[in-house]
Enzyme design. Sequence first.
Site, PDB file in Angstrom:
ATOM      1  CB  CYS A   1      -5.595   0.466  -5.360  1.00 18.76           C
ATOM      2  SG  CYS A   1      -4.787  -1.109  -5.636  1.00 18.76           S
TER       3      CYS A   1
ATOM      4  CB  THR B   1      -3.168  -1.291  -9.289  1.00 20.15           C
ATOM      5  OG1 THR B   1      -2.983  -2.417  -8.420  1.00 20.15           O
ATOM      6  CG2 THR B   1      -3.095  -1.743 -10.730  1.00 20.15           C
TER       7      THR B   1
ATOM      8  CD  GLU C   1      -9.497   0.005  -3.164  1.00 19.83           C
ATOM      9  OE1 GLU C   1      -8.587  -0.818  -3.226  1.00 19.83           O
ATOM     10  OE2 GLU C   1      -9.602   0.828  -2.257  1.00 19.83           O
TER      11      GLU C   1
ATOM     12  CB  CYS D   1     -18.110 -16.666 -16.368  1.00 19.39           C
ATOM     13  SG  CYS D   1     -17.347 -15.038 -16.441  1.00 19.39           S
TER      14      CYS D   1
ATOM     15  CB  CYS E   1     -14.464 -12.860 -17.155  1.00 21.03           C
ATOM     16  SG  CYS E   1     -15.614 -12.498 -18.485  1.00 21.03           S
TER      17      CYS E   1
ATOM     18  NE  ARG F   1      -8.614 -13.341 -18.964  1.00 19.27           N
ATOM     19  CZ  ARG F   1      -7.939 -14.475 -19.168  1.00 19.27           C
ATOM     20  NH1 ARG F   1      -6.659 -14.447 -19.413  1.00 19.27           N
ATOM     21  NH2 ARG F   1      -8.575 -15.628 -19.121  1.00 19.27           N
TER      22      ARG F   1
ATOM     23  CB  CYS G   1      -9.480  -2.915  -5.846  1.00 20.64           C
ATOM     24  SG  CYS G   1      -7.850  -3.618  -6.238  1.00 20.64           S
TER      25      CYS G   1
ATOM     26  NE  ARG H   1      -6.942   0.561  -0.972  1.00 16.32           N
ATOM     27  CZ  ARG H   1      -5.755   0.081  -1.389  1.00 16.32           C
ATOM     28  NH1 ARG H   1      -4.622   0.604  -0.957  1.00 16.32           N
ATOM     29  NH2 ARG H   1      -5.715  -0.923  -2.256  1.00 16.32           N
TER      30      ARG H   1
HETATM   31  N1  LIG Z   1      -3.662  -9.076  -7.976  1.00 17.23           N
HETATM   32  C1  LIG Z   1      -4.611  -8.168  -7.775  1.00 17.23           C
HETATM   33  O1  LIG Z   1      -5.783  -8.366  -8.093  1.00 17.23           O
HETATM   34  C2  LIG Z   1      -4.258  -6.862  -7.117  1.00 17.23           C
HETATM   35  C3  LIG Z   1      -5.274  -6.000  -6.684  1.00 17.23           C
HETATM   36  C4  LIG Z   1      -4.927  -4.850  -5.972  1.00 17.23           C
HETATM   37  C5  LIG Z   1      -3.609  -4.525  -5.764  1.00 17.23           C
HETATM   38  N2  LIG Z   1      -2.646  -5.363  -6.249  1.00 17.23           N
HETATM   39  C6  LIG Z   1      -1.225  -5.081  -6.002  1.00 17.23           C
HETATM   40  O2  LIG Z   1      -0.960  -5.421  -4.648  1.00 17.23           O
HETATM   41  C7  LIG Z   1       0.188  -4.683  -4.218  1.00 17.23           C
HETATM   42  C8  LIG Z   1      -0.106  -3.988  -2.895  1.00 17.23           C
HETATM   43  O3  LIG Z   1      -1.051  -2.957  -3.100  1.00 17.23           O
HETATM   44  P1  LIG Z   1      -1.356  -1.935  -1.903  1.00 17.23           P
HETATM   45  O4  LIG Z   1      -2.395  -1.003  -2.416  1.00 17.23           O
HETATM   46  O5  LIG Z   1      -1.571  -2.681  -0.637  1.00 17.23           O
HETATM   47  O6  LIG Z   1       0.056  -1.161  -1.846  1.00 17.23           O
HETATM   48  P2  LIG Z   1       0.773  -0.384  -0.634  1.00 17.23           P
HETATM   49  O7  LIG Z   1       1.741   0.537  -1.241  1.00 17.23           O
HETATM   50  O8  LIG Z   1      -0.236   0.163   0.314  1.00 17.23           O
HETATM   51  O9  LIG Z   1       1.560  -1.560   0.148  1.00 17.23           O
HETATM   52  C9  LIG Z   1       2.691  -2.200  -0.357  1.00 17.23           C
HETATM   53  C10 LIG Z   1       3.609  -2.513   0.835  1.00 17.23           C
HETATM   54  O10 LIG Z   1       4.677  -3.357   0.373  1.00 17.23           O
HETATM   55  C11 LIG Z   1       5.883  -2.939   1.013  1.00 17.23           C
HETATM   56  N3  LIG Z   1       7.001  -3.414   0.174  1.00 17.23           N
HETATM   57  C12 LIG Z   1       7.355  -2.956  -1.046  1.00 17.23           C
HETATM   58  N4  LIG Z   1       8.389  -3.697  -1.521  1.00 17.23           N
HETATM   59  C13 LIG Z   1       8.644  -4.642  -0.592  1.00 17.23           C
HETATM   60  C14 LIG Z   1       9.579  -5.714  -0.511  1.00 17.23           C
HETATM   61  N5  LIG Z   1      10.436  -5.967  -1.509  1.00 17.23           N
HETATM   62  N6  LIG Z   1       9.558  -6.492   0.599  1.00 17.23           N
HETATM   63  C15 LIG Z   1       8.685  -6.253   1.597  1.00 17.23           C
HETATM   64  N7  LIG Z   1       7.769  -5.251   1.577  1.00 17.23           N
HETATM   65  C16 LIG Z   1       7.758  -4.462   0.494  1.00 17.23           C
HETATM   66  C17 LIG Z   1       5.752  -1.423   1.107  1.00 17.23           C
HETATM   67  O11 LIG Z   1       6.586  -0.892   2.126  1.00 17.23           O
HETATM   68  C18 LIG Z   1       4.266  -1.271   1.442  1.00 17.23           C
HETATM   69  O12 LIG Z   1       4.040  -1.281   2.845  1.00 17.23           O
HETATM   70  C19 LIG Z   1       0.526  -3.730  -5.362  1.00 17.23           C
HETATM   71  O13 LIG Z   1       1.519  -4.353  -6.163  1.00 17.23           O
HETATM   72  C20 LIG Z   1      -0.780  -3.663  -6.130  1.00 17.23           C
HETATM   73  O14 LIG Z   1      -0.587  -3.282  -7.481  1.00 17.23           O
HETATM   74  C21 LIG Z   1      -2.941  -6.518  -6.902  1.00 17.23           C
HETATM   75 ZN   LIG Z   2      -6.480  -2.108  -6.818  1.00 14.98          ZN
HETATM   76 ZN   LIG Z   3     -16.820 -14.488 -18.634  1.00 14.09          ZN
END
Ligand SMILES: NC(=O)c1ccc[n+]([C@@H]2O[C@H](COP(=O)([O-])OP(=O)(O)OC[C@H]3O[C@@H](n4cnc5c(N)ncnc54)[C@H](O)[C@@H]3O)[C@@H](O)[C@H]2O)c1
Ligand SMILES: [Zn+2]
Ligand SMILES: [Zn+2]
Length: 482
Positions: free
Chosen positions: A150, A152, A173, A208, A216, A220, A280, A475
Site C-alpha cells: 500500500c 502508506t 495488508e 469501540c 480505538c 488506533r 487495508c 495492488r
Molecule cells: N486513511 C487510511 O486509513 C488509509 C489507508 C490506506 C491508504 N491510505 C492512503 O491513501 C492514499 C492512496 O493510497 P494508494 O495505495 O491507493 O496509493 P497509489 O499510489 O496507488 O495511488 C495514489 C494515486 O494518487 C495520484 N495522485 C497523487 N497526487 C495527486 C494529486 N495531487 N492530484 C491527483 N492525483 C494525485 C497518483 O497518481 C496515484 O494514481 C495514500 O496516501 C495512502 O497512504 C490511507
Molecule cells: Zn494501507
Molecule cells: Zn478500543
Amino acid sequence: MLANRSFHGVLHPPPPHFTRSNSYTHSLSSSFSPRSETTPLLPPSLSTGPSNKRRSSLFCIQAQSEPSESTSDAAALYTQPFSAKIPVGDRHSSSGKKGKEEMSSTVGQVIRCKAAVAWEAGKPLVIEEVEVAPPQKMEVRLKILFTSLCHTDVYFWEAKGQNPLFPRILGHEAGGIVESVGEGVTELAPGDHVLPVFTGECKECAHCKSEVSNMCELLRINTDRGVMIHDGKSRFSINGQPIYHFVGTSTFSEYTVVHVGCVVKINPLAPLDKVCILSCGISTGFGATVNVAKPTKGSTVAVFGLGAVGLAAAEGARVSGASRIIGVDFHANKLQRAKQFGVTEFVNPKDYTKPVQEVIAEMTEGGVDRSIECTGHIDAMISAFECVHDGWGVAVLVGVPHKDAVFKTHPINFLNERTLKGTFFGNYKPRSDIPAVVEKYMNKELELEKFITHQVPFSEINKAFDYLLKGESIRCIIRMEH
Ligand SMILES: NC(=O)c1ccc[n+]([C@@H]2O[C@H](COP(=O)([O-])OP(=O)(O)OC[C@H]3O[C@@H](n4cnc5c(N)ncnc54)[C@H](O)[C@@H]3O)[C@@H](O)[C@H]2O)c1
Ligand SMILES: [Zn+2]
Ligand SMILES: [Zn+2]
C-alpha cells in the site's frame, strides 16, 4: 462527530509531543526502552465487548452454504500444514512433522524465518533471516501467506514526509493463519484464518463502544511506535538486534506478532490471496465512500487519486448509485482502468491552468455532492474540499499527509455549509465489520480481482515497490514462499 474530530486534527498544526489521540504527531525515540507505563494493557474482558448494532446493520449477508469449487480448492491450499518454520533450539528435530502437530512444535519458541527488512530510508528491502519471539499477553503470532503493498508502506520506507524508524519490517495488508496465541487470548486459535489490520478494536474503550468511531483508544493506528504495546519491545530480531515493527502488523515477514485486537478472524473458505487486500486499501476506500461520504442515489462524486484506495472509493460510489463519478489524477493512463470501477469522467489537473476545484465546479453546476481524497497530497486535499457544492457538499480525506502538512482554506467555505471529514480504514471497526465485508466478496457483491494487477514471490518484493511507484500496479500480491 467524525467531522469534528477530523477537523481538529487536520486544521491545526500537530502538537510536537506525543498524544494518544494523534498518532501521526509524536516522534518516538528510537530506543527500545519499555513504554508500558504509558501504554496500558488491554482490559482482560477483550473478547466480551458488546456487539455493535450500527455495524451489524451495514451488511445483511449470509455466508455461502455451498462453497464454489475454486473457493474450496483455495481453502485446501490455505490450510496446508505449517512446514517451513524451524524453531530455534529445535532445528534438527522438526522435520517430518505435519499440520497441527508441527504447528504445536513451535508454540512458545522463537521461530527463525525470512523477512524483508528496510534497513535504511529508500533503500531496497533485504530478505533476512529473522527471529520472531513467541506472542506475549494478548498477542497472536501469525503465519503470513499473502501480503501486498500500500502507498502508506512506501511513505514510511521513503521517510521523506514521515519520521524515519529503521531497521524496520514494513507491511500491513495481508492474510494469514494463526500459528500460536499468547496468554489471555481466547477468541483465536491456531489454524484460524485472519487478516491483520493496522488499526485495532479492543471492544472496551469509549471509541469501540461508540456507534460512530473506529478510533480505538488502545489500538488506533500509531505509525511511530515500532514496538509492541504490552512491554514496549520488538518481537523481531536479527542475531539479537531488535528490528522495529510497523503499525502493529509488519506483514513483510513469514511470521509476525500482532495484538489480538488487530486481528480479524474471517471465513476460512475465503481465498487469502484475494481478501488480503481488504485488510487495508480496499476497505479503506470503499468504506470512506459508503460509511463516511454516504452519497445518495443519483449524486455526483469526485475521487482524487485513482490508486487502489481511490478506485475502491469509486467502486463505493458506483454501488451507491452515483450518477457521475469524476476521477482526478495526474496520470492520464489511469482513466481507462478507472472506468471498470465506475469512473465516468476524468480530470487531469495538469491539463488546466486554473485550480481543479474550479474545473469541477464548472463541470457540475457549482460542485459535486461528495468528494473523496485518496492521494495524500495536501493540495489535492484542499481541492477535494473546495470542489464540493455549498449547502450540502461533503468531502472525506483518506490520503496520509506529509507530517508537516497544514490544511489551509478560507473559513467562508465552511460557513457556506460544506463539510470536511476524514477517516482511517473507511470507518470500519476491523473485528466487528470486516468479516461481513469478506462475505460481500464471497457472495460476489464486491469484486476484488480487478484490483489485483500484479503478483510476485516474496523474494522479489522490491518489484512491488517499482510497480507502485511507476503507477503501473493497483495492488501487487506478494506471495510468501514458506
Ligand atoms: N486513511 C487510511 O486509513 C488509509 C489507508 C490506506 C491508504 N491510505 C492512503 O491513501 C492514499 C492512496 O493510497 P494508494 O495505495 O491507493 O496509493 P497509489 O499510489 O496507488 O495511488 C495514489 C494515486 O494518487 C495520484 N495522485 C497523487 N497526487 C495527486 C494529486 N495531487 N492530484 C491527483 N492525483 C494525485 C497518483 O497518481 C496515484 O494514481 C495514500 O496516501 C495512502 O497512504 C490511507
Ligand atoms: Zn494501507
Ligand atoms: Zn478500543
